[in-house]
Design a protein around this motif. Structure first.
Motif, PDB file in Angstrom:
ATOM      1  N   SER A   6      -8.363  -1.388  -8.871  1.00 38.39           N
ATOM      2  CA  SER A   6      -7.695  -2.295  -8.269  1.00 38.39           C
ATOM      3  C   SER A   6      -7.423  -1.870  -6.704  1.00 38.39           C
ATOM      4  CB  SER A   6      -6.154  -2.450  -9.009  1.00 38.39           C
ATOM      5  OG  SER A   6      -5.642  -3.570  -8.265  1.00 38.39           O
ATOM      6  N   GLU A   7      -7.000  -0.724  -6.701  1.00 39.62           N
ATOM      7  CA  GLU A   7      -6.743  -0.130  -5.089  1.00 39.62           C
ATOM      8  C   GLU A   7      -7.931  -0.123  -4.452  1.00 39.62           C
ATOM      9  OE1 GLU A   7      -3.792   0.439  -3.921  1.00 39.62           O
ATOM     10  OE2 GLU A   7      -2.729   0.084  -5.845  1.00 39.62           O
ATOM     11  N   TRP A   8      -9.004   0.082  -4.838  1.00 38.26           N
ATOM     12  CA  TRP A   8     -10.221  -0.030  -4.240  1.00 38.26           C
ATOM     13  C   TRP A   8     -10.618  -1.404  -3.798  1.00 38.26           C
ATOM     14  CZ3 TRP A   8     -13.710   1.493  -0.881  1.00 38.26           C
ATOM     15  CH2 TRP A   8     -14.658   1.131  -1.108  1.00 38.26           C
ATOM     16  N   ILE A   9     -10.393  -2.470  -4.689  1.00 43.56           N
ATOM     17  CA  ILE A   9     -10.754  -3.872  -4.371  1.00 43.56           C
ATOM     18  C   ILE A   9      -9.569  -4.303  -3.330  1.00 43.56           C
ATOM     19  CG2 ILE A   9     -10.322  -6.092  -5.155  1.00 43.56           C
ATOM     20  CD1 ILE A   9     -11.138  -5.158  -7.894  1.00 43.56           C
ATOM     21  N   LYS A  10      -8.309  -3.968  -3.100  1.00 47.79           N
ATOM     22  CA  LYS A  10      -7.495  -4.146  -2.212  1.00 47.79           C
ATOM     23  C   LYS A  10      -8.100  -3.599  -0.873  1.00 47.79           C
ATOM     24  CE  LYS A  10      -3.862  -3.100  -4.663  1.00 47.79           C
ATOM     25  NZ  LYS A  10      -2.521  -2.769  -5.013  1.00 47.79           N
ATOM     26  N   LEU A  11      -8.111  -2.272  -1.146  1.00 43.57           N
ATOM     27  CA  LEU A  11      -8.702  -1.542   0.223  1.00 43.57           C
ATOM     28  C   LEU A  11     -10.030  -2.174   1.009  1.00 43.57           C
ATOM     29  CD1 LEU A  11      -7.968   0.944   2.133  1.00 43.57           C
ATOM     30  CD2 LEU A  11      -9.571   2.223   0.895  1.00 43.57           C
ATOM     31  N   ARG A  12     -10.853  -2.527   0.188  1.00 39.82           N
ATOM     32  CA  ARG A  12     -12.200  -2.797   0.915  1.00 39.82           C
ATOM     33  C   ARG A  12     -12.268  -4.375   1.202  1.00 39.82           C
ATOM     34  NH1 ARG A  12     -15.778  -3.402  -4.733  1.00 39.82           N
ATOM     35  NH2 ARG A  12     -15.288  -5.308  -5.304  1.00 39.82           N
ATOM     36  N   SER A  13     -11.013  -4.990   0.750  1.00 36.16           N
ATOM     37  CA  SER A  13     -10.844  -6.458   1.017  1.00 36.16           C
ATOM     38  C   SER A  13     -10.027  -6.624   2.371  1.00 36.16           C
ATOM     39  CB  SER A  13     -10.148  -7.179  -0.022  1.00 36.16           C
ATOM     40  OG  SER A  13      -8.861  -6.926  -0.086  1.00 36.16           O
ATOM     41  N   LEU A  14      -9.328  -5.448   2.821  1.00 33.58           N
ATOM     42  CA  LEU A  14      -8.848  -5.471   3.975  1.00 33.58           C
ATOM     43  C   LEU A  14      -9.734  -5.560   5.364  1.00 33.58           C
ATOM     44  CD1 LEU A  14      -5.650  -3.275   3.289  1.00 33.58           C
ATOM     45  CD2 LEU A  14      -5.523  -5.856   3.695  1.00 33.58           C
ATOM     46  N   THR A  17      -9.408  -2.104   7.156  1.00 33.27           N
ATOM     47  CA  THR A  17      -9.915  -0.872   6.646  1.00 33.27           C
ATOM     48  C   THR A  17     -11.453  -0.745   7.384  1.00 33.27           C
ATOM     49  OG1 THR A  17      -9.161  -1.218   4.659  1.00 33.27           O
ATOM     50  CG2 THR A  17     -11.181  -0.019   4.793  1.00 33.27           C
ATOM     51  N   TRP A  18     -12.006  -1.766   7.712  1.00 32.75           N
ATOM     52  CA  TRP A  18     -13.693  -1.774   7.996  1.00 32.75           C
ATOM     53  C   TRP A  18     -13.549  -1.754   9.579  1.00 32.75           C
ATOM     54  CZ3 TRP A  18     -16.780  -0.371   4.591  1.00 32.75           C
ATOM     55  CH2 TRP A  18     -16.535  -0.843   3.204  1.00 32.75           C
ATOM     56  N   LEU A  19     -12.350  -2.294  10.214  1.00 27.85           N
ATOM     57  CA  LEU A  19     -12.313  -2.092  11.551  1.00 27.85           C
ATOM     58  C   LEU A  19     -11.832  -0.705  11.938  1.00 27.85           C
ATOM     59  CD1 LEU A  19     -10.419  -5.470  12.621  1.00 27.85           C
ATOM     60  CD2 LEU A  19     -13.001  -5.062  13.065  1.00 27.85           C
ATOM     61  N   VAL A  73      -4.368   6.586  10.578  1.00 28.70           N
ATOM     62  CA  VAL A  73      -3.942   5.230  10.729  1.00 28.70           C
ATOM     63  C   VAL A  73      -4.677   4.450   9.535  1.00 28.70           C
ATOM     64  CG1 VAL A  73      -4.473   2.796  11.638  1.00 28.70           C
ATOM     65  CG2 VAL A  73      -3.841   4.544  13.151  1.00 28.70           C
ATOM     66  N   LEU A  74      -5.650   4.692   9.083  1.00 32.67           N
ATOM     67  CA  LEU A  74      -6.279   4.437   7.902  1.00 32.67           C
ATOM     68  C   LEU A  74      -5.369   4.818   6.586  1.00 32.67           C
ATOM     69  CD1 LEU A  74      -8.579   2.838   6.196  1.00 32.67           C
ATOM     70  CD2 LEU A  74      -9.781   4.892   6.401  1.00 32.67           C
ATOM     71  N   VAL A  78      -3.155   2.409   3.955  1.00 27.66           N
ATOM     72  CA  VAL A  78      -3.183   2.213   2.591  1.00 27.66           C
ATOM     73  C   VAL A  78      -2.115   2.075   1.816  1.00 27.66           C
ATOM     74  CG1 VAL A  78      -3.867   3.820   0.678  1.00 27.66           C
ATOM     75  CG2 VAL A  78      -5.454   3.828   2.426  1.00 27.66           C
ATOM     76  N   VAL A  79      -0.854   2.569   2.307  1.00 29.71           N
ATOM     77  CA  VAL A  79       0.403   2.422   1.485  1.00 29.71           C
ATOM     78  C   VAL A  79       1.061   1.056   2.398  1.00 29.71           C
ATOM     79  CG1 VAL A  79       2.710   3.386   0.942  1.00 29.71           C
ATOM     80  CG2 VAL A  79       0.206   4.878   0.976  1.00 29.71           C
ATOM     81  N   THR A  80       1.571   1.231   3.715  1.00 36.66           N
ATOM     82  CA  THR A  80       2.438   0.328   4.461  1.00 36.66           C
ATOM     83  C   THR A  80       1.825  -0.997   4.568  1.00 36.66           C
ATOM     84  OG1 THR A  80       1.254   0.944   6.286  1.00 36.66           O
ATOM     85  CG2 THR A  80       3.183   2.399   5.620  1.00 36.66           C
ATOM     86  N   SER A  81       0.430  -1.124   4.162  1.00 31.64           N
ATOM     87  CA  SER A  81       0.151  -2.546   4.473  1.00 31.64           C
ATOM     88  C   SER A  81       0.496  -3.466   3.148  1.00 31.64           C
ATOM     89  CB  SER A  81      -1.403  -2.599   4.294  1.00 31.64           C
ATOM     90  OG  SER A  81      -1.821  -2.307   3.084  1.00 31.64           O
ATOM     91  N   GLU A  82       0.932  -2.949   2.044  1.00 34.95           N
ATOM     92  CA  GLU A  82       1.571  -3.551   1.002  1.00 34.95           C
ATOM     93  C   GLU A  82       2.902  -3.951   1.298  1.00 34.95           C
ATOM     94  OE1 GLU A  82       0.059  -3.053  -3.079  1.00 34.95           O
ATOM     95  OE2 GLU A  82      -1.305  -1.415  -2.486  1.00 34.95           O
ATOM     96  N   PHE A  83       3.826  -2.910   1.717  1.00 33.63           N
ATOM     97  CA  PHE A  83       4.908  -3.087   2.045  1.00 33.63           C
ATOM     98  C   PHE A  83       5.199  -4.209   2.999  1.00 33.63           C
ATOM     99  CE2 PHE A  83       5.385   1.324   0.368  1.00 33.63           C
ATOM    100  CZ  PHE A  83       6.629   1.144  -0.577  1.00 33.63           C
ATOM    101  N   ALA A  84       4.330  -4.289   4.132  1.00 31.33           N
ATOM    102  CA  ALA A  84       4.497  -5.371   5.124  1.00 31.33           C
ATOM    103  C   ALA A  84       4.212  -6.766   4.479  1.00 31.33           C
ATOM    104  CB  ALA A  84       3.565  -4.929   5.980  1.00 31.33           C
ATOM    105  N   THR A  85       3.334  -6.773   3.816  1.00 34.29           N
ATOM    106  CA  THR A  85       3.032  -8.034   3.242  1.00 34.29           C
ATOM    107  C   THR A  85       3.808  -8.317   1.859  1.00 34.29           C
ATOM    108  OG1 THR A  85       1.454  -7.100   1.750  1.00 34.29           O
ATOM    109  CG2 THR A  85       0.549  -7.820   4.075  1.00 34.29           C
TER     110      THR A  85
END
Length: 255
Positions: A6-14, A17-19, A73-74, A78-85
């Motif tokens: 699940s975490e991998w799906i979230k990370l690769r969908s951002l 991450t790729w930028l 930054v990456l 991994v953690v703060t993007s979920e707190f922000a949204t």
């Protein structure tokens, strides 16, 4: 495994991450090319003593200085993007065991940072050495004594920075705060070492990011004669931050 997937799906969908990964390689290899192209002038102006301790491997791995910030930054995101949204509440509702969630994030960040870090370090070495050699400056090969260890150390160092960033992200829960703290640890505190009282300056003999980075050199740094011990100490310090992050993440409210 489900949490990790699940975490991998979230990370690769951002998109971030790729930028961030693209920025890591573009900036890192660009700095490598610039540093390698400058070695001709550096060598021409070097004294006999400087040439005795010439380290072409270290010159081609200088990209780590900026790369550690990008990897940081990456790791933070991994953690703060979920707190922000606000997605963290949903994540913890689906997986109430908070330590499992954070453990999955740590494991994923470790793998991504290690793979990306090693790829960058090997790429920097393989690009940098021909550019150094083309200017008539002594270069190195992967088979030379100590070279492979130094390149591998670069990837390990960046992975440790990535994990430190995850820990800071979990502790502070804000991208800006975690990034500012990371910059302070990696750049500001070492840069301001000369301003500290003499009785405090001894701590910089053991400052994790200074000693750990010494492992990227083939020619020993007299200030850090045992760089792999320093790198291990840095990993131990990062582990301490992660332990604190797990304790706080388990007990603190999400919002």
């Amino acid at each position: 495994m489900k949490t990790l997937h699940s975490e991998w799906i979230k990370l690769r969908s951002l998109r971030s991450t790729w930028l961030t990964l693209a920025c890591l390689f573009v900036v890192g290899l660009g700095i490598t090319a610039l540093a390698a192209n400058a070695t001709g002038d550096i060598w021409a102006e070097a004294t006999a003593a400087d040439r005795q301790v010439w380290d072409p491997t270290g010159h081609s791995l200088t990209a780590y200085i900026v790369a550690q910030l990008i990897v940081g930054v990456l790791g933070i995101l991994v953690v703060t993007s979920e707190f922000a949204t606000g997605l963290m509440s949903t994540t913890l509702t689906a997986t109430p065991r908070r330590t499992r969630v954070l453990a999955a994030k740590v494991a994923l960040a470790a793998v991504v940072a290690l793979v990306a870090g090693e790829a960058l370090m090997f790429g920097a070495f393989l690009i940098g050495q021909p550019l150094i050699s083309r200017q008539g400056v002594p270069s190195a090969a992967l088979g030379d004594p100590g070279v492979l260890k130094a390149v591998l150390a670069g990837g390990l160092y960046l992975a440790a920075i990535g994990l430190l960033a995850v820990g800071l992200g979990a502790l502070l829960r804000a991208t800006a705060g975690a990034l500012a703290t990371l910059v302070g640890i990696v750049f500001l505190v070492p840069a301001l070492a000369g301003l500290f009282p003499s009785w405090l300056r001894g701590i910089f003999d053991f400052w994790p990011t200074l000693g750990g980075a010494a492992a990227l050199n083939v020619v020993p740094d007299p200030d850090y004669p045992h760089p792999w011990v320093n790198l291990a100490g840095m990993c131990l310090a990062v582990a301490g931050v992660l332990v604190a992050a797990f304790l706080v993440f388990r007990r603190r409210d999400v919002v």
